[in-house]
Design an enzyme around this catalytic site. Structure first.
Site, short mmCIF file in Angstrom:
data_model
loop_
_atom_site.label_atom_id
_atom_site.label_comp_id
_atom_site.label_asym_id
_atom_site.label_seq_id
_atom_site.Cartn_x
_atom_site.Cartn_y
_atom_site.Cartn_z
N GLU A 1 133.30 5.04 46.79
CA GLU A 1 132.57 3.87 46.26
C GLU A 1 133.39 2.62 46.48
O GLU A 1 134.57 2.57 46.14
CB GLU A 1 132.26 4.01 44.76
CG GLU A 1 131.16 4.98 44.44
CD GLU A 1 130.72 4.93 42.98
OE1 GLU A 1 130.90 3.89 42.33
OE2 GLU A 1 130.20 5.96 42.49
N GLU B 1 134.17 9.69 38.93
CA GLU B 1 134.84 8.78 38.00
C GLU B 1 135.22 9.36 36.64
O GLU B 1 134.75 8.89 35.59
CB GLU B 1 133.98 7.51 37.80
CG GLU B 1 133.84 6.73 39.09
CD GLU B 1 133.27 5.33 38.93
OE1 GLU B 1 132.71 5.02 37.86
OE2 GLU B 1 133.38 4.54 39.88
#
Ligand code: NAG
Ligand code: NAG
Ligand code: NAG
Ligand code: NAG
Length: 390
Positions: free
Chosen positions: A323, A212
């Site tokens: 995710e 991320e």
């Protein structure tokens, strides 16, 4: 009057059929059970039937399960994978990349627990500061043996799974972005060079080079950092493994085709070709797409379809949804099931998923997939994840 009547009839017929990837049956389903032409109402599980691509037109009384055909994986690409995150070594990494913790070891018995249900991929996050306590420094042998204990438990769990090594640092070290005020590319590449050397002989290892990246001022500079790591992994002798390349905006699946994607598709692999370079994307299904709420508001299949279109238009590349997740709610059972079924049906483009999260989370965590103390699974797992495993 007559033409108006005909128009109304044809509209109501069109509305009565469920769109591709829409729900078309299952426990408590009261909506229509037929799909538009080109889709088949397919039992994903008792709870959820979905209109999946296919030729026959039928209804929810069908007894078939799973997609009607398995997509063909691009040459050298990753076959369909489904599994779960095993969090813990990343606990207390802040989103600015700072960390002062010790990490938590994911309970070892969970690996075989999930493997025996068909899981064939685990993602094991870790804090950069645990692996190399100084930026650009050497691997800490104490932490490495602890981390490697989990990696080996995963590899030996019984399903011959893939294992993603996930550097969970948001493109940062202690508040500063790699090559944009923070660590140099050489320091970032040094970490991966050392880790790759440890695992270069195991083709089931996948290098998840950064979790991320967000608020990245210069995407071109970030893509250059990614290229530096790909080069370092190959130079360390790890030439056969897949590498996950993350984009921007928290690895957003939605942002990928317009933000980092157009530049990341140009990253080259010194090992040849580009089928081993897989794009790393995330997608949550709650009201603000953050994965912090128990309720889901969308399956957001439109975002995944746009991503698939982008991947196909750019040389049949692949992404991996590392995710996604949801809470212990019927809205998430439905939405996550729908999303994962879409991934499974399009695994030539989105190779698979690792749902967030089991591991060292306890069973009170909003998105927990950690099994209960009696060994039973969370309802989200049984309703939404298990039906879509390989
Ligand atoms: C770690 O400690 C530093 C220095 O004390 C502090 O600035 C930082 O906020 C801490 N980070 C976390 C995640 O606790
Ligand atoms: C990003 O960095 C590159 C290379 O240093 C530079 O050429 C480019 O102008 C920068 N882009 C932005 C938007 O600042
Ligand atoms: C799908 O996700 C994106 C963010 O990735 C968000 O902007 C959009 O609103 C979501 N769609 C729905 C229907 O919630
Ligand atoms: C999930 O919801 C069910 C039904 O409301 C409840 O029985 C169960 O305890 C919940 N599980 C967790 C982990 O909160």
């Amino acid at each position: 009057m007559k033409s108006l009547f005909v128009a109304l009839v044809s509209i109501s017929c069109a509305l009565a059929q469920q769109a591709i990837y829409a729900q078309c049956g299952g426990t408590d389903w009261t909506g229509d059970k037929t799909c538009v032409t080109g889709a088949v109402c397919t039992a994903v599980n008792d709870y959820y039937y979905q209109c999946l691509p296919g030729t026959a037109s039928t209804t929810a009384t069908t007894t078939s399960s799973g997609p009607t055909s398995t997509p063909t994986v691009p040459a050298g690409g990753l076959p369909f994978v489904g599994g779960v995150n095993m969090a813990g070594y990343d606990f207390t990494v802040a989103t600015d990349g700072s960390f002062n913790g010790t990490g938590s070891t994911p309970p070892v018995e969970q690996f075989s627990h999930f493997a025996q249900q068909g899981v064939n991929i685990f993602r094991i996050p870790f804090a950069w500061q645990l692996m190399t306590p100084t930026v650009g420094g050497n691997i800490d042998s104490g932490f490495f043996s602890r981390y490697d204990g989990s990696v080996q438990a995963a590899l030996n769990s019984g399903s011959s799974p893939w294992v993603i090594l996930d550097l969970h640092n948001y493109a940062r070290w202690n508040g500063q972005i790699i090559s944009q005020g923070g660590p140099t590319d050489a320091q970032y590449a040094s970490l991966w060079s050392q880790v790759a050397a440890k695992y270069k002989d195991n083709s089931k290892i996948i290098f998840g080079i950064m979790n991320e990246p967000h608020d990245v001022p210069n995407i071109s500079t970030w893509v250059a950092s990614v290229q530096a790591v790909v080069d370092a992994i190959r130079a360390a002798g790890a030439t056969s493994q897949y590498i996950l390349l993350p984009g921007s905006s928290w690895s957003s699946a939605q942002a990928f085709p317009t933000e980092a994607g157009p530049q990341l598709v140009k990253v080259t692999d010194p090992a040849g070709g580009n089928s081993k370079l897989i794009f790393d994307v995330h997608k949550y299904l709650d009201s603000d797409n953050s994965g912090t709420h128990p309720d889901c508001t969308t399956d957001n299949v439109s975002v995944m379809q746009t991503l698939v279109d982008f991947l196909k238009a750019n040389g049949n590349r692949q992404a991996l949804l590392s995710e996604t997740g949801g809470g212990n709610t019927s809205s998430c059972f439905t939405a996550l099931n729908s999303e994962l079924a879409f991934v499974k049906a399009n695994s030539d483009s989105i190779a698979g998923f690792t749902v967030w999260s089991a591991g060292a989370f306890d069973t009170t965590y909003t998105l927990t997939l950690t099994p209960n103390a009696d060994g039973s699974d969370q309802p989200l797992w049984t309703q939404a994840v298990r039906p879509n495993l390989p």
